[in-house]
Design a protein around this motif. Structure first.
Motif, PDB file in Angstrom:
ATOM      1  N   ALA A  71       0.852  -1.187   0.000  1.00 45.92           N
ATOM      2  CA  ALA A  71       0.000   0.000   0.000  1.00 45.92           C
ATOM      3  C   ALA A  71       0.888   1.238   0.000  1.00 45.92           C
ATOM      4  O   ALA A  71       1.429   1.615   1.041  1.00 45.92           O
ATOM      5  CB  ALA A  71      -0.936  -0.009   1.195  1.00 45.92           C
ATOM      6  N   SER A  72       1.020   1.854  -1.132  1.00 47.62           N
ATOM      7  CA  SER A  72       1.971   2.963  -1.278  1.00 47.62           C
ATOM      8  C   SER A  72       1.529   4.217  -0.549  1.00 47.62           C
ATOM      9  O   SER A  72       2.367   5.023  -0.136  1.00 47.62           O
ATOM     10  CB  SER A  72       2.177   3.267  -2.765  1.00 47.62           C
ATOM     11  OG  SER A  72       0.938   3.590  -3.384  1.00 47.62           O
ATOM     12  N   ALA A  73       0.213   4.427  -0.353  1.00 44.25           N
ATOM     13  CA  ALA A  73      -0.284   5.653   0.276  1.00 44.25           C
ATOM     14  C   ALA A  73      -0.545   5.499   1.766  1.00 44.25           C
ATOM     15  O   ALA A  73      -0.822   6.478   2.457  1.00 44.25           O
ATOM     16  CB  ALA A  73      -1.569   6.112  -0.421  1.00 44.25           C
ATOM     17  N   LEU A  74      -0.428   4.270   2.303  1.00 46.40           N
ATOM     18  CA  LEU A  74      -0.801   4.006   3.683  1.00 46.40           C
ATOM     19  C   LEU A  74       0.104   4.754   4.662  1.00 46.40           C
ATOM     20  O   LEU A  74       1.331   4.660   4.598  1.00 46.40           O
ATOM     21  CB  LEU A  74      -0.735   2.507   3.965  1.00 46.40           C
ATOM     22  CG  LEU A  74      -1.385   2.058   5.278  1.00 46.40           C
ATOM     23  CD1 LEU A  74      -2.892   2.286   5.235  1.00 46.40           C
ATOM     24  CD2 LEU A  74      -1.079   0.583   5.561  1.00 46.40           C
ATOM     25  N   LEU A  75      -0.523   5.476   5.618  1.00 51.30           N
ATOM     26  CA  LEU A  75       0.202   6.236   6.635  1.00 51.30           C
ATOM     27  C   LEU A  75       0.111   5.595   8.017  1.00 51.30           C
ATOM     28  O   LEU A  75       1.048   5.715   8.810  1.00 51.30           O
ATOM     29  CB  LEU A  75      -0.341   7.669   6.714  1.00 51.30           C
ATOM     30  CG  LEU A  75      -0.256   8.515   5.444  1.00 51.30           C
ATOM     31  CD1 LEU A  75      -0.920   9.877   5.673  1.00 51.30           C
ATOM     32  CD2 LEU A  75       1.187   8.690   5.012  1.00 51.30           C
ATOM     33  N   GLU A  76      -1.014   4.926   8.308  1.00 49.71           N
ATOM     34  CA  GLU A  76      -1.232   4.347   9.630  1.00 49.71           C
ATOM     35  C   GLU A  76      -1.755   2.922   9.496  1.00 49.71           C
ATOM     36  O   GLU A  76      -2.667   2.663   8.717  1.00 49.71           O
ATOM     37  CB  GLU A  76      -2.241   5.175  10.431  1.00 49.71           C
ATOM     38  CG  GLU A  76      -1.854   6.626  10.632  1.00 49.71           C
ATOM     39  CD  GLU A  76      -2.907   7.404  11.398  1.00 49.71           C
ATOM     40  OE1 GLU A  76      -3.637   6.789  12.212  1.00 49.71           O
ATOM     41  OE2 GLU A  76      -3.020   8.629  11.184  1.00 49.71           O
ATOM     42  N   LEU A  77      -1.174   1.997  10.280  1.00 48.71           N
ATOM     43  CA  LEU A  77      -1.609   0.612  10.279  1.00 48.71           C
ATOM     44  C   LEU A  77      -1.731   0.112  11.710  1.00 48.71           C
ATOM     45  O   LEU A  77      -0.798   0.236  12.509  1.00 48.71           O
ATOM     46  CB  LEU A  77      -0.621  -0.270   9.508  1.00 48.71           C
ATOM     47  CG  LEU A  77      -0.889  -1.773   9.561  1.00 48.71           C
ATOM     48  CD1 LEU A  77      -2.254  -2.104   8.939  1.00 48.71           C
ATOM     49  CD2 LEU A  77       0.217  -2.553   8.867  1.00 48.71           C
ATOM     50  N   TYR A  78      -2.900  -0.473  12.036  1.00 47.26           N
ATOM     51  CA  TYR A  78      -3.156  -1.030  13.356  1.00 47.26           C
ATOM     52  C   TYR A  78      -3.612  -2.479  13.194  1.00 47.26           C
ATOM     53  O   TYR A  78      -4.661  -2.738  12.590  1.00 47.26           O
ATOM     54  CB  TYR A  78      -4.242  -0.225  14.088  1.00 47.26           C
ATOM     55  CG  TYR A  78      -3.933   1.243  14.211  1.00 47.26           C
ATOM     56  CD1 TYR A  78      -3.318   1.756  15.347  1.00 47.26           C
ATOM     57  CD2 TYR A  78      -4.247   2.140  13.181  1.00 47.26           C
ATOM     58  CE1 TYR A  78      -3.034   3.110  15.469  1.00 47.26           C
ATOM     59  CE2 TYR A  78      -3.957   3.483  13.285  1.00 47.26           C
ATOM     60  CZ  TYR A  78      -3.352   3.964  14.428  1.00 47.26           C
ATOM     61  OH  TYR A  78      -3.064   5.308  14.541  1.00 47.26           O
ATOM     62  N   CYS A  79      -2.841  -3.430  13.700  1.00 44.15           N
ATOM     63  CA  CYS A  79      -3.200  -4.843  13.689  1.00 44.15           C
ATOM     64  C   CYS A  79      -3.346  -5.305  15.136  1.00 44.15           C
ATOM     65  O   CYS A  79      -2.379  -5.252  15.903  1.00 44.15           O
ATOM     66  CB  CYS A  79      -2.132  -5.681  12.981  1.00 44.15           C
ATOM     67  SG  CYS A  79      -1.958  -5.334  11.214  1.00 44.15           S
ATOM     68  N   GLU A  80      -4.536  -5.758  15.495  1.00 43.70           N
ATOM     69  CA  GLU A  80      -4.799  -6.114  16.892  1.00 43.70           C
ATOM     70  C   GLU A  80      -5.570  -7.426  16.969  1.00 43.70           C
ATOM     71  O   GLU A  80      -6.614  -7.587  16.328  1.00 43.70           O
ATOM     72  CB  GLU A  80      -5.605  -5.000  17.562  1.00 43.70           C
ATOM     73  CG  GLU A  80      -5.972  -5.271  19.011  1.00 43.70           C
ATOM     74  CD  GLU A  80      -6.818  -4.152  19.597  1.00 43.70           C
ATOM     75  OE1 GLU A  80      -7.706  -4.454  20.418  1.00 43.70           O
ATOM     76  OE2 GLU A  80      -6.581  -2.985  19.246  1.00 43.70           O
ATOM     77  N   ASP A  81      -5.029  -8.364  17.734  1.00 42.70           N
ATOM     78  CA  ASP A  81      -5.703  -9.644  18.002  1.00 42.70           C
ATOM     79  C   ASP A  81      -6.068 -10.381  16.723  1.00 42.70           C
ATOM     80  O   ASP A  81      -7.200 -10.834  16.551  1.00 42.70           O
ATOM     81  CB  ASP A  81      -6.966  -9.416  18.848  1.00 42.70           C
ATOM     82  CG  ASP A  81      -6.642  -8.889  20.234  1.00 42.70           C
ATOM     83  OD1 ASP A  81      -5.543  -9.177  20.724  1.00 42.70           O
ATOM     84  OD2 ASP A  81      -7.486  -8.191  20.818  1.00 42.70           O
ATOM     85  N   ILE A  82      -5.102 -10.545  15.832  1.00 47.12           N
ATOM     86  CA  ILE A  82      -5.284 -11.384  14.636  1.00 47.12           C
ATOM     87  C   ILE A  82      -4.552 -12.686  14.930  1.00 47.12           C
ATOM     88  O   ILE A  82      -3.364 -12.840  14.654  1.00 47.12           O
ATOM     89  CB  ILE A  82      -4.724 -10.705  13.369  1.00 47.12           C
ATOM     90  CG1 ILE A  82      -5.301  -9.295  13.227  1.00 47.12           C
ATOM     91  CG2 ILE A  82      -5.073 -11.529  12.132  1.00 47.12           C
ATOM     92  CD1 ILE A  82      -4.759  -8.522  12.038  1.00 47.12           C
ATOM     93  N   HIS A  83      -5.256 -13.638  15.503  1.00 44.92           N
ATOM     94  CA  HIS A  83      -4.611 -14.810  16.091  1.00 44.92           C
ATOM     95  C   HIS A  83      -4.112 -15.809  15.053  1.00 44.92           C
ATOM     96  O   HIS A  83      -3.221 -16.608  15.348  1.00 44.92           O
ATOM     97  CB  HIS A  83      -5.578 -15.502  17.051  1.00 44.92           C
ATOM     98  CG  HIS A  83      -5.982 -14.630  18.202  1.00 44.92           C
ATOM     99  ND1 HIS A  83      -5.092 -14.198  19.157  1.00 44.92           N
ATOM    100  CD2 HIS A  83      -7.185 -14.085  18.532  1.00 44.92           C
ATOM    101  CE1 HIS A  83      -5.716 -13.443  20.052  1.00 44.92           C
ATOM    102  NE2 HIS A  83      -6.983 -13.343  19.687  1.00 44.92           N
ATOM    103  N   ASP A  84      -4.665 -15.829  13.863  1.00 44.69           N
ATOM    104  CA  ASP A  84      -4.265 -16.815  12.857  1.00 44.69           C
ATOM    105  C   ASP A  84      -3.085 -16.351  12.014  1.00 44.69           C
ATOM    106  O   ASP A  84      -2.544 -17.142  11.243  1.00 44.69           O
ATOM    107  CB  ASP A  84      -5.452 -17.132  11.927  1.00 44.69           C
ATOM    108  CG  ASP A  84      -6.641 -17.692  12.693  1.00 44.69           C
ATOM    109  OD1 ASP A  84      -6.401 -18.415  13.676  1.00 44.69           O
ATOM    110  OD2 ASP A  84      -7.786 -17.404  12.315  1.00 44.69           O
TER     111      ASP A  84
END
Length: 322
Positions: A71-84
């Motif tokens: 994702a070339s334009a992405l500024l913020e990423l939040y990954c929470e409780d993705i257990h797999d």
């Protein structure tokens, strides 16, 4: 778009393009079996070319062992409780904020994010992180080495439940982090030992801090030998700290041992520009619970005065005279 579906299954489109979507949040959603490739397509530049903020919270995707995000334009990423999710690969040249928490199945992380400024990273301690094609397993430290532009940093330190105490932060070879202006350190203790040396080694590498927060969580059984156990370690005294830029500091749920109080005094003495200090003690581990005892234990800071905020929680605040 913010979708919170309380575990309801969501079928994703195979061909749609969302050219204007800039902020997307998926929360508490189950994606059907065989749709992992559709999720990967949806969060990529091919489907959402202007996506700037992405939140994936408590989602479940059958057979999603690897998440590749281009994702070339992405500024913020939040990954929470993705257990797999076992592997996460980021090709995000514009990314500035990255939070990865509660993804306890994660064993591999590949990052290409040269503009990263804010990082919160809480997963397993043993994790392979690749940023330049290197094979290193000092996961958290290797990530910091490649994120020198970080301005906001949160460190969560968990003492291992072993007979011989090991200070995890102290054992790290921490790189210099000259751009960090906000530092939060959360320490979970399973035995009564001093954590000061590890925290001091981290502070020594952050010379531009303006906001400092130290938060304790004590999970051990209180004993009469608590003070003696904590007072044995004063290795933090050997660190040369430069904290002239600190304006606000908070120290939450202190145990109240002599070694700990000397360490807090050690920090504040070097924070010549401090404007506000908040201190609270943990009633369960400190026998001195009166307001007067609390005032006596508070560090000495010139140019201001201490006031009681909440006597029930033994919390106090210092502010500089106007």
């Amino acid at each position: 778009m913010h979708l919170a579906l309380d575990g309801v299954a969501l079928h994703l489109p195979a061909t749609a393009v969302f050219a204007s979507l800039a902020d997307l949040c998926f929360e508490s959603i189950k994606f059907p079996s065989g749709s992992s490739h559709l999720l990967l397509r949806l969060v990529s530049s091919a489907c959402c070319p202007h996506l700037q903020r992405l939140q994936l919270r408590k989602i479940s995707v059958t057979a999603l062992s690897e998440l590749l995000l281009e994702a070339s334009a992405l500024l913020e990423l939040y990954c929470e409780d993705i257990h797999d999710m076992r592997f996460l690969e980021l090709r995000t040249p514009s990314l500035k904020i990255l939070h990865v928490t509660g993804c306890y199945s994660l064993v591999g992380l590949t990052v290409s994010a040269p503009r990263l400024e804010e990082l919160e990273f809480l997963v397993q301690h043993h994790l392979h992180i690749d940023t330049n094609g290197d094979d290193k397993n000092d996961s958290s430290i290797h990530l910091l080495e490649c994120c020198r532009l970080i301005r906001c940093l949160q460190v969560q330190k968990f003492e291992q439940r072993k007979k011989q105490y090991v200070d995890i932060i102290k054992s790290w070879i921490i790189p210099q982090l000259p751009h960090v202006t906000s530092l939060t350190v959360r320490v979970t203790l399973w035995s009564p030992h001093s954590y000061a040396a590890g925290v001091a080694s981290l502070l020594a590498q952050c010379k531009s801090i303006r906001y400092l927060s130290l938060q304790l969580c004590c999970c051990f059984i209180k004993t009469k030998k608590l003070v003696l156990s904590c007072d044995k370690s004063s290795q933090w005294k050997s660190h040369e700290l430069s904290l002239a830029h600190v304006q606000e500091a908070e120290f939450k749920k202190l145990i109240g041992t002599a070694d700990e109080l000397q360490f807090i005094q050690f920090i504040l003495t070097r924070a010549s520009g401090i404007q506000k200090v908040a201190v609270s003690f943990n009633r369960d581990y400190w026998s001195k619970c009166s307001e007067e005892d609390g005032f006596k234990a508070l560090p000495s800071v010139a140019g201001g005065s201490w006031t009681t905020c909440n006597i029930a929680y033994l919390s106090y605040e210092w502010t500089r005279y106007v």
